[in-house]
Design a protein around this motif. Structure first.
Motif, mmCIF file in Angstrom:
data_model
loop_
_atom_site.group_PDB
_atom_site.id
_atom_site.type_symbol
_atom_site.label_atom_id
_atom_site.label_comp_id
_atom_site.label_asym_id
_atom_site.label_seq_id
_atom_site.Cartn_x
_atom_site.Cartn_y
_atom_site.Cartn_z
ATOM 1 N N SER A 66 0.797 -1.226 0.000
ATOM 2 C CA SER A 66 0.000 0.000 0.000
ATOM 3 C C SER A 66 0.827 1.274 0.000
ATOM 4 O O SER A 66 0.276 2.363 -0.168
ATOM 5 C CB SER A 66 -0.983 0.004 1.170
ATOM 6 N N LYS A 67 2.159 1.177 0.136
ATOM 7 C CA LYS A 67 2.967 2.384 0.002
ATOM 8 C C LYS A 67 2.823 2.981 -1.396
ATOM 9 O O LYS A 67 3.046 4.182 -1.593
ATOM 10 C CB LYS A 67 4.437 2.090 0.294
ATOM 11 N N ALA A 70 -1.917 4.753 -0.731
ATOM 12 C CA ALA A 70 -2.693 4.416 0.462
ATOM 13 C C ALA A 70 -3.790 5.454 0.670
ATOM 14 O O ALA A 70 -3.516 6.646 0.746
ATOM 15 C CB ALA A 70 -1.775 4.354 1.687
ATOM 16 N N TYR A 75 -7.957 0.895 0.437
ATOM 17 C CA TYR A 75 -8.040 -0.241 1.348
ATOM 18 C C TYR A 75 -9.411 -0.920 1.257
ATOM 19 O O TYR A 75 -9.529 -2.138 1.392
ATOM 20 C CB TYR A 75 -7.763 0.194 2.782
ATOM 21 N N ASP A 86 0.088 -4.926 2.748
ATOM 22 C CA ASP A 86 1.210 -4.653 3.637
ATOM 23 C C ASP A 86 1.290 -3.164 3.899
ATOM 24 O O ASP A 86 1.003 -2.346 3.029
ATOM 25 C CB ASP A 86 2.521 -5.265 3.124
ATOM 26 N N VAL A 87 1.597 -2.843 5.153
ATOM 27 C CA VAL A 87 1.700 -1.455 5.590
ATOM 28 C C VAL A 87 3.110 -1.223 6.116
ATOM 29 O O VAL A 87 3.777 -2.149 6.572
ATOM 30 C CB VAL A 87 0.662 -1.120 6.676
ATOM 31 N N GLU A 92 -0.173 4.378 7.650
ATOM 32 C CA GLU A 92 -0.863 3.435 6.772
ATOM 33 C C GLU A 92 -1.758 2.507 7.574
ATOM 34 O O GLU A 92 -2.879 2.189 7.161
ATOM 35 C CB GLU A 92 0.156 2.653 5.945
ATOM 36 N N MET A 93 -1.287 2.061 8.741
ATOM 37 C CA MET A 93 -2.134 1.225 9.600
ATOM 38 C C MET A 93 -3.405 1.965 9.995
ATOM 39 O O MET A 93 -4.506 1.410 9.943
ATOM 40 C CB MET A 93 -1.370 0.820 10.867
ATOM 41 N N THR A 95 -4.896 4.438 8.497
ATOM 42 C CA THR A 95 -5.773 4.606 7.346
ATOM 43 C C THR A 95 -6.533 3.313 7.060
ATOM 44 O O THR A 95 -7.733 3.330 6.766
ATOM 45 C CB THR A 95 -4.965 5.031 6.111
ATOM 46 N N ALA A 96 -5.822 2.177 7.131
ATOM 47 C CA ALA A 96 -6.479 0.892 6.910
ATOM 48 C C ALA A 96 -7.565 0.652 7.958
ATOM 49 O O ALA A 96 -8.664 0.180 7.636
ATOM 50 C CB ALA A 96 -5.453 -0.235 6.941
ATOM 51 N N ALA A 106 -3.181 -8.209 7.355
ATOM 52 C CA ALA A 106 -2.149 -7.260 6.928
ATOM 53 C C ALA A 106 -0.807 -7.660 7.509
ATOM 54 O O ALA A 106 -0.729 -8.319 8.556
ATOM 55 C CB ALA A 106 -2.511 -5.845 7.393
ATOM 56 N N PHE A 108 3.141 -5.956 8.501
ATOM 57 C CA PHE A 108 3.747 -4.681 8.862
ATOM 58 C C PHE A 108 5.237 -4.736 8.564
ATOM 59 O O PHE A 108 5.976 -5.504 9.155
ATOM 60 C CB PHE A 108 3.489 -4.398 10.344
#
Length: 438
Positions: A66-67, A70, A75, A86-87, A92-93, A95-96, A106, A108
């Motif tokens: 997701s980089k 995002a 998501y 993957d975050v 990013e976490m 946002t998900a 997911a 990390f």
């Protein structure tokens, strides 16, 4: 017409269509610069990856990196398609989580995960943490002890394989900031530390050799190397890897000179290489994970710009300036990335000149294309830059205090604003006035 477009992407008026929507209507409705995603194209690529695994009859995860892009909406689409993600940061976490994406699905990543980020991951039941270094093993053990928790982990290794790609996006060579080195014994020592932890469950190993890769050799090499490591770990530590994660990096076509394989062809070759390598060992066949980002969202993205000023110099390619630039797409300035651009109202228009497509930012290096073939353009024309869906908005900035653009999802003739255009007020809402000390 540009080779990257098909006749089906033009409407009766000859305008470029994105997700069934007229690009000129999108520019009129939402303004420019504008980032537009063809959502059906995103879905198609995720499904194409899945079909390859299912045809090869192996357990798998398609984990969207997701980089590349995002956003809450992205998501949500990944979740709808049953993709893993993957975050690489707390942001990013978060946002998900706001998207309702289950973090249990997911992984990390990151080479310097903070205490707070690890706490967030563990408290929200992250599916797996890809451990990158010895400091992180200690820090994660501390977090797990404090929270009285357990977590699944993978070890990221640097396999000593350098992909043929830009030096800034090579990550698999020995001298990399990412992962545990094999040759020095770091990877073995990391495995020993994880296996000794009662709070970590070691599920597999991971490697990522770079990005925008066109050749199969590197992927087949890393597939064989990971099986070799898994076999070594089984023989030395009686540890059976459940997952082999080969990362991503599948190249896409940005210009007519790029001739990559289809992303799913890379994956098919990786699966077959792992199967063949495992067959010569006593290993059980592990699940195979991939982490495509660019290949999922890159071709689905378009940047729409409005033409402004022009500068002509005898003996030089003219400058045609648009209302965006390095603030919404830093890649050309950062590592000379190239794109194709078309006239949105008529992508089939005869090419009349080669220009330098210049951005509006106060930097001489703010050139989106040094040599772009275009029809004659005039102020007010809308240009569409193709294949901009990866690392454009994700790396956008407010340089020169310019607001970041809006992002629109288009699908089946319907468009929806998924990220609002920043306002000038947005630019200053975190600023605080200075009060001179008396």
């Amino acid at each position: 017409m540009n080779e990257q477009l098909s006749a089906s992407q033009l409407n009766a008026a000859g305008h470029l269509m994105i997700g069934g929507c007229d690009s000129l209507d999108l520019a009129q409705q939402y303004g420019t610069p504008l980032v537009v995603y063809d959502v059906s194209q995103i879905r198609h690529q995720i499904r194409a990856f899945k079909r390859v695994f299912e045809a090869n009859q192996v357990n798998y995860e398609v984990s969207y990196a997701s980089k590349a892009f995002a956003a809450i909406a992205m998501y949500q689409v990944a979740d709808q398609e049953g993709a893993h993600v993957d975050v690489v940061s707390g942001g990013e976490m978060y946002t998900a989580l706001k998207a309702g994406f289950p973090l249990s699905h997911a992984s990390f990543h990151g080479n310097n995960k903070s205490y707070d980020e690890l706490v967030m991951a563990v408290k929200n039941n992250i599916g797996v943490i890809v451990v990158d270094n010895f400091y992180e093993i200690k820090l994660l053990n501390q977090v797990l002890t404090e929270l009285d928790a357990r977590v699944k982990v993978m070890l990221r290794i640097t396999p000593g394989i350098s992909a043929h790609t830009n030096k800034y996006i090579q990550t698999g060579q020995v001298d990399s900031k990412f992962g545990f080195d094999l040759e020095s014994g770091q990877a073995d020592r990391a495995l020993e530390a994880v296996l000794a932890s009662p709070r970590m469950t070691m599920i597999g190993l991971h490697a990522h050799i770079g990005s925008q890769i066109f050749e199969l050799t590197g992927f087949e090499g890393v597939a064989n190397k990971l099986v070799e490591v898994a076999n070594h770990w089984q023989q030395r530590y009686d540890y059976q890897a459940q997952v082999i994660n080969v990362g991503g990096g599948f190249g896409i076509r940005y210009t007519k000179d790029d001739q990559p394989l289809r992303p799913e062809e890379f994956v098919d070759a990786i699966i077959k290489a792992i199967k063949a390598a495992v067959a010569s060992t006593a290993l059980e066949m592990p699940a195979i994970w991939i982490e495509p980002g660019r290949s999922i969202v890159g071709p689905a993205g378009y940047n729409l710009y409005t033409v402004g000023s022009r500068k002509d110099l005898p003996g030089y390619r003219p400058f045609v300036t648009i209302d965006g630039g390095m603030g919404d797409n830093i890649r050309p300035a950062l590592y000379q990335a190239e794109y194709e651009t078309v006239l949105a109202r008529d992508p089939q228009a005869p090419l009349a000149e080669h220009v330098r497509l210049a951005g509006k930012y106060c930097e001489s290096g703010d050139i989106l294309s040094q040599d772009q073939a275009l029809p004659k353009t005039k102020p007010g024309d809308v240009l569409a830059m193709l294949d901009t869906g990866a690392y454009g908005y994700a790396m956008a900035s407010n340089y020169n205090r310019n607001p970041r653009p809006a992002v629109v999802f288009a699908e089946n003739g319907h468009s929806q604003l998924v990220i609002e255009r920043e306002s000038y007020e947005d630019l200053v809402h975190l600023d605080r006035p200075y009060t001179e000390a008396k």
